[in-house]
Scaffold this active site. Structure first.
Site, PDB file in Angstrom:
ATOM      1  N   THR A   1     -10.661   5.427  15.277  1.00  0.00           N
ATOM      2  CA  THR A   1     -11.120   5.876  16.596  1.00  0.00           C
ATOM      3  C   THR A   1     -10.554   4.898  17.630  1.00  0.00           C
ATOM      4  O   THR A   1      -9.831   3.967  17.271  1.00  0.00           O
ATOM      5  CB  THR A   1     -12.664   5.882  16.678  1.00  0.00           C
ATOM      6  OG1 THR A   1     -13.121   4.548  16.425  1.00  0.00           O
ATOM      7  CG2 THR A   1     -13.270   6.850  15.672  1.00  0.00           C
ATOM      8  N   ASP A   2     -10.945   5.116  18.881  1.00  0.00           N
ATOM      9  CA  ASP A   2     -10.438   4.247  19.957  1.00  0.00           C
ATOM     10  C   ASP A   2     -10.807   2.787  19.765  1.00  0.00           C
ATOM     11  O   ASP A   2     -10.151   1.899  20.286  1.00  0.00           O
ATOM     12  CB  ASP A   2     -11.047   4.678  21.302  1.00  0.00           C
ATOM     13  CG  ASP A   2     -10.343   5.911  21.835  1.00  0.00           C
ATOM     14  OD1 ASP A   2      -9.394   6.367  21.190  1.00  0.00           O
ATOM     15  OD2 ASP A   2     -10.778   6.407  22.890  1.00  0.00           O
ATOM     16  N   GLU A   3     -11.904   2.542  19.052  1.00  0.00           N
ATOM     17  CA  GLU A   3     -12.405   1.175  18.951  1.00  0.00           C
ATOM     18  C   GLU A   3     -11.815   0.509  17.708  1.00  0.00           C
ATOM     19  O   GLU A   3     -11.959   1.046  16.590  1.00  0.00           O
ATOM     20  CB  GLU A   3     -13.934   1.215  18.843  1.00  0.00           C
ATOM     21  CG  GLU A   3     -14.589  -0.011  19.414  1.00  0.00           C
ATOM     22  CD  GLU A   3     -16.105   0.073  19.245  1.00  0.00           C
ATOM     23  OE1 GLU A   3     -16.709  -0.984  19.059  1.00  0.00           O
ATOM     24  OE2 GLU A   3     -16.641   1.199  19.277  1.00  0.00           O
TER      25      GLU A   3
ATOM     26  N   HIS B   1      -8.492  -1.650   6.040  1.00  0.00           N
ATOM     27  CA  HIS B   1      -8.702  -2.964   6.661  1.00  0.00           C
ATOM     28  C   HIS B   1      -9.178  -3.937   5.581  1.00  0.00           C
ATOM     29  O   HIS B   1     -10.101  -3.622   4.823  1.00  0.00           O
ATOM     30  CB  HIS B   1      -9.745  -2.863   7.781  1.00  0.00           C
ATOM     31  CG  HIS B   1     -10.025  -4.187   8.409  1.00  0.00           C
ATOM     32  ND1 HIS B   1      -9.162  -4.767   9.313  1.00  0.00           N
ATOM     33  CD2 HIS B   1     -11.020  -5.072   8.213  1.00  0.00           C
ATOM     34  CE1 HIS B   1      -9.640  -5.951   9.666  1.00  0.00           C
ATOM     35  NE2 HIS B   1     -10.764  -6.158   9.009  1.00  0.00           N
TER      36      HIS B   1
ATOM     37  N   ASN C   1       0.843  -1.214   0.000  1.00  0.00           N
ATOM     38  CA  ASN C   1       0.000   0.000   0.000  1.00  0.00           C
ATOM     39  C   ASN C   1       0.871   1.254   0.000  1.00  0.00           C
ATOM     40  O   ASN C   1       0.571   2.218  -0.701  1.00  0.00           O
ATOM     41  CB  ASN C   1      -0.955  -0.013   1.197  1.00  0.00           C
ATOM     42  CG  ASN C   1      -2.187  -0.851   0.930  1.00  0.00           C
ATOM     43  OD1 ASN C   1      -3.086  -0.428   0.214  1.00  0.00           O
ATOM     44  ND2 ASN C   1      -2.207  -2.060   1.482  1.00  0.00           N
TER      45      ASN C   1
ATOM     46  N   ASN D   1      -7.218   4.329   8.210  1.00  0.00           N
ATOM     47  CA  ASN D   1      -6.715   2.956   8.180  1.00  0.00           C
ATOM     48  C   ASN D   1      -7.347   2.234   7.006  1.00  0.00           C
ATOM     49  O   ASN D   1      -8.444   2.598   6.566  1.00  0.00           O
ATOM     50  CB  ASN D   1      -7.089   2.227   9.480  1.00  0.00           C
ATOM     51  CG  ASN D   1      -6.566   0.800   9.511  1.00  0.00           C
ATOM     52  OD1 ASN D   1      -5.429   0.529   9.109  1.00  0.00           O
ATOM     53  ND2 ASN D   1      -7.398  -0.139   9.952  1.00  0.00           N
TER      54      ASN D   1
ATOM     55  N   ILE E   1      -2.133  -1.961  17.916  1.00  0.00           N
ATOM     56  CA  ILE E   1      -3.322  -1.297  18.448  1.00  0.00           C
ATOM     57  C   ILE E   1      -2.867   0.039  19.012  1.00  0.00           C
ATOM     58  O   ILE E   1      -1.869   0.116  19.733  1.00  0.00           O
ATOM     59  CB  ILE E   1      -3.989  -2.172  19.528  1.00  0.00           C
ATOM     60  CG1 ILE E   1      -4.540  -3.428  18.860  1.00  0.00           C
ATOM     61  CG2 ILE E   1      -5.075  -1.401  20.260  1.00  0.00           C
ATOM     62  CD1 ILE E   1      -5.090  -4.452  19.815  1.00  0.00           C
ATOM     63  N   LEU E   2      -3.584   1.105  18.652  1.00  0.00           N
ATOM     64  CA  LEU E   2      -3.183   2.443  19.087  1.00  0.00           C
ATOM     65  C   LEU E   2      -3.791   2.765  20.447  1.00  0.00           C
ATOM     66  O   LEU E   2      -4.947   2.425  20.721  1.00  0.00           O
ATOM     67  CB  LEU E   2      -3.658   3.483  18.069  1.00  0.00           C
ATOM     68  CG  LEU E   2      -3.140   3.299  16.640  1.00  0.00           C
ATOM     69  CD1 LEU E   2      -3.788   4.317  15.706  1.00  0.00           C
ATOM     70  CD2 LEU E   2      -1.625   3.420  16.599  1.00  0.00           C
TER      71      LEU E   2
HETATM   72  C1  GAR Z   1      -3.140  -4.784   3.857  1.00  0.00           C
HETATM   73  O1  GAR Z   1      -3.887  -5.749   3.163  1.00  0.00           O
HETATM   74  C2  GAR Z   1      -3.994  -4.106   4.905  1.00  0.00           C
HETATM   75  O2  GAR Z   1      -5.352  -4.058   4.574  1.00  0.00           O
HETATM   76  C3  GAR Z   1      -3.773  -4.991   6.085  1.00  0.00           C
HETATM   77  O3  GAR Z   1      -2.435  -5.350   6.045  1.00  0.00           O
HETATM   78  C4  GAR Z   1      -2.039  -5.440   4.681  1.00  0.00           C
HETATM   79  C5  GAR Z   1      -0.716  -4.726   4.548  1.00  0.00           C
HETATM   80  O4  GAR Z   1      -0.165  -4.979   3.306  1.00  0.00           O
HETATM   81  N1  GAR Z   1      -4.093  -4.318   7.298  1.00  0.00           N
HETATM   82  C6  GAR Z   1      -4.581  -4.912   8.361  1.00  0.00           C
HETATM   83  O5  GAR Z   1      -4.805  -6.098   8.416  1.00  0.00           O
HETATM   84  C7  GAR Z   1      -4.850  -3.989   9.525  1.00  0.00           C
HETATM   85  N2  GAR Z   1      -5.698  -4.611  10.485  1.00  0.00           N
HETATM   86  P1  GAR Z   1       1.025  -4.109   2.757  1.00  0.00           P
HETATM   87  O6  GAR Z   1       2.082  -4.047   3.873  1.00  0.00           O
HETATM   88  O7  GAR Z   1       1.525  -4.883   1.571  1.00  0.00           O
HETATM   89  O8  GAR Z   1       0.485  -2.751   2.423  1.00  0.00           O
END
Ligand code: GAR
Length: 217
Positions: free
Chosen positions: A145-147, A113, A18, A111, A96-97
């Site tokens: 957010t916090d959650e 996800h 990313n 973020n 986790i922040l």
């Molecule tokens: C991504 O697919 C992102 O959505 C996920 O980690 C991967 C990172 O890939 N994030 C999470 O799971 C956060 N909970 P990358 O390092 O190749 O960008």
């Protein structure tokens, strides 16, 4: 890059595909974003190499060196703040922040996800999606957010799960969606179209009670 670009920090823990997508979009002048700093909580995160190769400042603080989450987050923020970021992008940042950190950058952290939130928060989403035998999967950009994984959703990229598809194949297809929707949503923030207000995401002055959904079939 325009001098009005939004100063942005990207936080990673791993490969950084990313991050690479942001680097490529910025290089081709497609975003009103300037990448001020890439931060990793793991020294061996390959994304740090991607950032260095692109000439972007990097920093790393290993969380194992701290007694608790708050003291680690305070050290991270102290370092990030030297780059004066207006926007923080979590891109595979597997920490986790603390509420303190979220509040310090209130309404300025996004973020991505790898699931259609609120479905499948947490880890190992692609495997869990296959086990649950659902039709649709994808990725969500949301305010933090916090959650955990529960902040206001902004943009989702959606695909239909193929029969017989493996978790790795699904992950690859979802990541290619992420590389398109995350720069799009971040750019909305950068150019002022997207804001966080009253606990919600607002795009072009309208409250997003549901995220915008893009189909990628
Ligand atoms: C991504 O697919 C992102 O959505 C996920 O980690 C991967 C990172 O890939 N994030 C999470 O799971 C956060 N909970 P990358 O390092 O190749 O960008």
């Amino acid at each position: 890059m325009s001098s009005k670009s939004c100063n942005t920090a990207i936080l990673i823990s791993g490969s950084g595909t990313n991050l690479q997508s942001f680097i490529d979009h910025v290089a081709s002048d497609k975003l009103e974003i300037s990448l001020a700093i890439v931060f990793a909580n793991r020294a061996n995160a390959y994304g740090l190499t991607r950032a260095r190769d692109a000439g972007i400042a990097t920093a790393c603080i290993e969380h194992g060196d701290f007694d608790d989450r708050l003291s680690f987050d305070r050290a991270v923020a102290k370092m990030l703040d030297k780059a004066v970021p207006r926007l923080l992008l979590l891109a595979g940042y597997m920490r986790i922040l603390s509420p303190w950190f979220v509040n310090h950058y209130a309404g300025r952290i996004l973020n991505i996800h790898p699931a259609l939130l609120p479905a499948f928060p947490g880890l190992d989403t692609h495997r869990r999606v296959l086990d649950a035998d659902v039709t649709w999967h994808g990725s969500t950009v949301h305010f933090v957010t916090d959650e955990l994984d529960a902040g206001p959703r902004i943009l989702q990229g959606r695909l239909a799960v193929e029969p017989g598809e493996s978790a790795d194949e699904l992950a690859t297809r979802v990541q290619s969606i992420e590389h398109q929707i995350y720069p799009q949503a971040a750019n909305w923030f950068a150019n002022g179209r997207l804001v966080y207000r009253d606990g919600a995401a607002w795009l072009d002055g309208k409250r997003l009670d549901e995220p915008i959904v893009m189909d990628f079939n």
